[in-house]
Design a protein around this motif. Structure first.
Motif, PDB file in Angstrom:
ATOM      1  N   MET A  50       0.823  -1.207   0.000  1.00 17.66           N
ATOM      2  CA  MET A  50       0.000   0.000   0.000  1.00 17.66           C
ATOM      3  C   MET A  50       0.860   1.260   0.000  1.00 17.66           C
ATOM      4  O   MET A  50       0.544   2.244  -0.666  1.00 17.66           O
ATOM      5  N   THR A  51       1.948   1.226   0.749  1.00 17.51           N
ATOM      6  CA  THR A  51       2.864   2.361   0.811  1.00 17.51           C
ATOM      7  C   THR A  51       3.548   2.571  -0.536  1.00 17.51           C
ATOM      8  O   THR A  51       3.669   3.713  -1.007  1.00 17.51           O
ATOM      9  N   SER A  52       3.954   1.475  -1.175  1.00 14.34           N
ATOM     10  CA  SER A  52       4.616   1.602  -2.484  1.00 14.34           C
ATOM     11  C   SER A  52       3.655   2.149  -3.538  1.00 14.34           C
ATOM     12  O   SER A  52       4.077   2.792  -4.496  1.00 14.34           O
ATOM     13  N   GLU A  53       2.354   1.908  -3.344  1.00  9.93           N
ATOM     14  CA  GLU A  53       1.334   2.446  -4.257  1.00  9.93           C
ATOM     15  C   GLU A  53       0.945   3.879  -3.899  1.00  9.93           C
ATOM     16  O   GLU A  53       0.073   4.452  -4.523  1.00  9.93           O
ATOM     17  N   LYS A  54       1.597   4.418  -2.852  1.00 12.33           N
ATOM     18  CA  LYS A  54       1.347   5.778  -2.385  1.00 12.33           C
ATOM     19  C   LYS A  54      -0.121   6.003  -1.999  1.00 12.33           C
ATOM     20  O   LYS A  54      -0.724   7.037  -2.333  1.00 12.33           O
ATOM     21  N   ALA A  55      -0.670   5.021  -1.291  1.00 15.80           N
ATOM     22  CA  ALA A  55      -2.052   5.132  -0.833  1.00 15.80           C
ATOM     23  C   ALA A  55      -2.174   6.230   0.217  1.00 15.80           C
ATOM     24  O   ALA A  55      -1.350   6.327   1.132  1.00 15.80           O
ATOM     25  N   SER A  56      -3.192   7.057   0.082  1.00 14.89           N
ATOM     26  CA  SER A  56      -3.455   8.131   1.040  1.00 14.89           C
ATOM     27  C   SER A  56      -4.124   7.588   2.295  1.00 14.89           C
ATOM     28  O   SER A  56      -3.978   8.157   3.378  1.00 14.89           O
ATOM     29  N   PHE A  57      -4.863   6.515   2.131  1.00 13.13           N
ATOM     30  CA  PHE A  57      -5.676   5.961   3.215  1.00 13.13           C
ATOM     31  C   PHE A  57      -5.601   4.447   3.123  1.00 13.13           C
ATOM     32  O   PHE A  57      -5.853   3.886   2.059  1.00 13.13           O
ATOM     33  N   LYS A  58      -5.237   3.779   4.212  1.00 11.08           N
ATOM     34  CA  LYS A  58      -5.038   2.325   4.209  1.00 11.08           C
ATOM     35  C   LYS A  58      -6.055   1.658   5.131  1.00 11.08           C
ATOM     36  O   LYS A  58      -6.105   1.967   6.319  1.00 11.08           O
TER      37      LYS A  58
END
Length: 86
Positions: A50-58
């Protein structure tokens, strides 16, 4: 491949992951279902993805007891919301 989905809503990336804990395995009729890797290992990999996809909200949908989900959230920081269902 982890069971995650990333959606874009109003310009924000929302990543949603789902996993099942050991406590739920007993409730499955087919005991041959493998719940590997451990919930902690799977959640760690989800956060990395999720971090590598630059998610704003997990978001994590945790199919386990509320106590197990709270423990998991403490062990694997980074989720904005953890929803449990047992």
């Amino acid at each position: 491949i982890l069971p995650t989905k990333t959606l874009e809503v109003a310009g924000k990336k929302i990543a949603i992951g789902s996993l099942m804990g050991e406590s739920m395995k007993a409730k499955i009729a087919d005991q041959s279902v493998d719940v590997s890797p451990s919930a902690t290992e799977a959640a760690t990999k989800m956060i990395e993805q999720m971090t590598s996809e630059k998610a704003s909200f997990k978001v994590l949908l945790a199919h386990m007891s509320a106590d197990d989900a709270a423990e998991l959230a403490k062990a694997v920081p980074g989720f904005d919301v953890v929803v449990s269902q047992s």
